[in-house]
Write a protein that holds these residues in place. Sequence first.
Motif, PDB file in Angstrom:
ATOM      1  N   PHE A   1       0.848  -1.182   0.000  1.00 38.86           N
ATOM      2  CA  PHE A   1       0.000   0.000   0.000  1.00 38.86           C
ATOM      3  C   PHE A   1       0.891   1.241   0.000  1.00 38.86           C
ATOM      4  O   PHE A   1       1.793   1.364   0.830  1.00 38.86           O
ATOM      5  CB  PHE A   1      -0.905   0.016   1.235  1.00 38.86           C
ATOM      6  CG  PHE A   1      -1.709   1.268   1.379  1.00 38.86           C
ATOM      7  CD1 PHE A   1      -2.791   1.518   0.548  1.00 38.86           C
ATOM      8  CD2 PHE A   1      -1.386   2.208   2.352  1.00 38.86           C
ATOM      9  CE1 PHE A   1      -3.533   2.679   0.675  1.00 38.86           C
ATOM     10  CE2 PHE A   1      -2.133   3.371   2.486  1.00 38.86           C
ATOM     11  CZ  PHE A   1      -3.213   3.604   1.647  1.00 38.86           C
ATOM     12  N   SER A   2       0.660   2.156  -0.945  1.00 44.03           N
ATOM     13  CA  SER A   2       1.503   3.346  -1.083  1.00 44.03           C
ATOM     14  C   SER A   2       0.753   4.608  -0.697  1.00 44.03           C
ATOM     15  O   SER A   2      -0.443   4.754  -0.970  1.00 44.03           O
ATOM     16  CB  SER A   2       2.009   3.488  -2.527  1.00 44.03           C
ATOM     17  OG  SER A   2       2.974   2.508  -2.838  1.00 44.03           O
ATOM     18  N   ARG A   3       1.493   5.517  -0.073  1.00 46.53           N
ATOM     19  CA  ARG A   3       1.016   6.872   0.188  1.00 46.53           C
ATOM     20  C   ARG A   3       1.954   7.837  -0.533  1.00 46.53           C
ATOM     21  O   ARG A   3       3.147   7.564  -0.659  1.00 46.53           O
ATOM     22  CB  ARG A   3       0.999   7.172   1.693  1.00 46.53           C
ATOM     23  CG  ARG A   3       0.042   6.296   2.498  1.00 46.53           C
ATOM     24  CD  ARG A   3       0.160   6.603   3.984  1.00 46.53           C
ATOM     25  NE  ARG A   3      -0.791   5.838   4.768  1.00 46.53           N
ATOM     26  CZ  ARG A   3      -0.569   4.603   5.242  1.00 46.53           C
ATOM     27  NH1 ARG A   3       0.599   4.014   4.995  1.00 46.53           N
ATOM     28  NH2 ARG A   3      -1.487   3.971   5.944  1.00 46.53           N
ATOM     29  N   TYR A   4       1.417   8.975  -0.960  1.00 40.12           N
ATOM     30  CA  TYR A   4       2.191   9.900  -1.785  1.00 40.12           C
ATOM     31  C   TYR A   4       2.063  11.330  -1.269  1.00 40.12           C
ATOM     32  O   TYR A   4       1.009  11.732  -0.771  1.00 40.12           O
ATOM     33  CB  TYR A   4       1.695   9.869  -3.234  1.00 40.12           C
ATOM     34  CG  TYR A   4       1.692   8.501  -3.871  1.00 40.12           C
ATOM     35  CD1 TYR A   4       2.814   8.010  -4.539  1.00 40.12           C
ATOM     36  CD2 TYR A   4       0.550   7.703  -3.821  1.00 40.12           C
ATOM     37  CE1 TYR A   4       2.800   6.769  -5.136  1.00 40.12           C
ATOM     38  CE2 TYR A   4       0.533   6.458  -4.423  1.00 40.12           C
ATOM     39  CZ  TYR A   4       1.660   5.988  -5.064  1.00 40.12           C
ATOM     40  OH  TYR A   4       1.644   4.747  -5.655  1.00 40.12           O
ATOM     41  N   TRP A   5       3.134  12.100  -1.467  1.00 36.45           N
ATOM     42  CA  TRP A   5       3.144  13.537  -1.209  1.00 36.45           C
ATOM     43  C   TRP A   5       3.797  14.228  -2.401  1.00 36.45           C
ATOM     44  O   TRP A   5       4.807  13.749  -2.937  1.00 36.45           O
ATOM     45  CB  TRP A   5       3.948  13.880   0.041  1.00 36.45           C
ATOM     46  CG  TRP A   5       3.321  13.521   1.343  1.00 36.45           C
ATOM     47  CD1 TRP A   5       2.689  14.365   2.213  1.00 36.45           C
ATOM     48  CD2 TRP A   5       3.269  12.218   1.972  1.00 36.45           C
ATOM     49  NE1 TRP A   5       2.257  13.683   3.320  1.00 36.45           N
ATOM     50  CE2 TRP A   5       2.591  12.359   3.202  1.00 36.45           C
ATOM     51  CE3 TRP A   5       3.725  10.950   1.600  1.00 36.45           C
ATOM     52  CZ2 TRP A   5       2.374  11.292   4.063  1.00 36.45           C
ATOM     53  CZ3 TRP A   5       3.496   9.880   2.444  1.00 36.45           C
ATOM     54  CH2 TRP A   5       2.828  10.047   3.660  1.00 36.45           C
ATOM     55  N   LEU A   6       3.252  15.359  -2.804  1.00 38.30           N
ATOM     56  CA  LEU A   6       3.872  16.160  -3.855  1.00 38.30           C
ATOM     57  C   LEU A   6       4.894  17.105  -3.222  1.00 38.30           C
ATOM     58  O   LEU A   6       4.551  17.871  -2.312  1.00 38.30           O
ATOM     59  CB  LEU A   6       2.813  16.964  -4.599  1.00 38.30           C
ATOM     60  CG  LEU A   6       2.077  16.255  -5.742  1.00 38.30           C
ATOM     61  CD1 LEU A   6       0.890  17.104  -6.206  1.00 38.30           C
ATOM     62  CD2 LEU A   6       3.025  15.984  -6.904  1.00 38.30           C
ATOM     63  N   LEU A   7       6.118  17.058  -3.711  1.00 35.46           N
ATOM     64  CA  LEU A   7       7.170  17.932  -3.187  1.00 35.46           C
ATOM     65  C   LEU A   7       7.472  19.090  -4.128  1.00 35.46           C
ATOM     66  O   LEU A   7       8.433  19.832  -3.906  1.00 35.46           O
ATOM     67  CB  LEU A   7       8.452  17.126  -2.938  1.00 35.46           C
ATOM     68  CG  LEU A   7       8.341  15.907  -2.014  1.00 35.46           C
ATOM     69  CD1 LEU A   7       9.733  15.395  -1.660  1.00 35.46           C
ATOM     70  CD2 LEU A   7       7.549  16.220  -0.748  1.00 35.46           C
ATOM     71  N   SER A   8       6.690  19.229  -5.162  1.00 34.47           N
ATOM     72  CA  SER A   8       6.858  20.329  -6.110  1.00 34.47           C
ATOM     73  C   SER A   8       5.491  20.910  -6.431  1.00 34.47           C
ATOM     74  O   SER A   8       4.468  20.249  -6.269  1.00 34.47           O
ATOM     75  CB  SER A   8       7.539  19.837  -7.394  1.00 34.47           C
ATOM     76  OG  SER A   8       6.758  18.809  -8.002  1.00 34.47           O
ATOM     77  N   ASP A   9       5.487  22.141  -6.920  1.00 31.05           N
ATOM     78  CA  ASP A   9       4.239  22.814  -7.264  1.00 31.05           C
ATOM     79  C   ASP A   9       4.451  23.585  -8.561  1.00 31.05           C
ATOM     80  O   ASP A   9       4.996  24.681  -8.566  1.00 31.05           O
ATOM     81  CB  ASP A   9       3.817  23.756  -6.134  1.00 31.05           C
ATOM     82  CG  ASP A   9       2.459  24.404  -6.395  1.00 31.05           C
ATOM     83  OD1 ASP A   9       1.750  23.955  -7.310  1.00 31.05           O
ATOM     84  OD2 ASP A   9       2.115  25.355  -5.666  1.00 31.05           O
TER      85      ASP A   9
END
Length: 233
Positions: free
Chosen positions: A123-131
Amino acid sequence: MTAARQQIPRLLPPELKLPNATFSTPDKLKDKVTPELLDWAADYLAISRSWLDGVDDMPHLMANHYKAPARYRDWLAKRLEAAPDVSRHLNVWKTWGQDIPSGHGPFCVIYEEVADGLDGAEFSRYWLLSDHWILEHTPCLENLLAVIAVDGSLGVSVFGIDIPLTQLQQLEAGKMFIPDVAKHAQGKWYPEDLVKPLPGKDSEWRQALWAGAQVYLNWEQQIEGAQSHASGH
């Protein structure tokens, strides 16, 4: 891993348990949704609570430290403390058919944690580190190199993938989830080569980007050092 709706009750904490039949249709679920259930879902899925409320366009959580890349180290240290037993990766998705440094179009920096899911699945969780970072803007590339260096110093593997322009744009607009965008991968590349090139593969443009990345990293460290010194007097 994507849980089937009949598996959702297995994931819920005891205080939020609901009958299996509740998840059989959206109509049966809608009257059972509580703020506490949404809080749990946002935390478990690493999804924006505001997006679940329908007041934010971006479903994914964002940790964007543009022009302050040293702060990624503190952010990642908190993730290491919060989830010490997961595997973790940094994914850099650039526009398919575009190369660094001559390319154009968006690229996305994504942090992923992979944990045990149900029945032996992952199971994966994700965060965006760029905008909305773009290939043709040198500071964006310099910040990319800084992020790669920070993550590498903490043992986080880095992977590069080419993604069609349309899917990257939909991701940045909050119209697609990261796992759905990943299904459109067109090829791999090696972002770590931008920080530590292979023997005989270095170039002047890479050295210039790396010098710019170090300026951002050192500049912020100098400010933090000055602030710490001032607070001690």
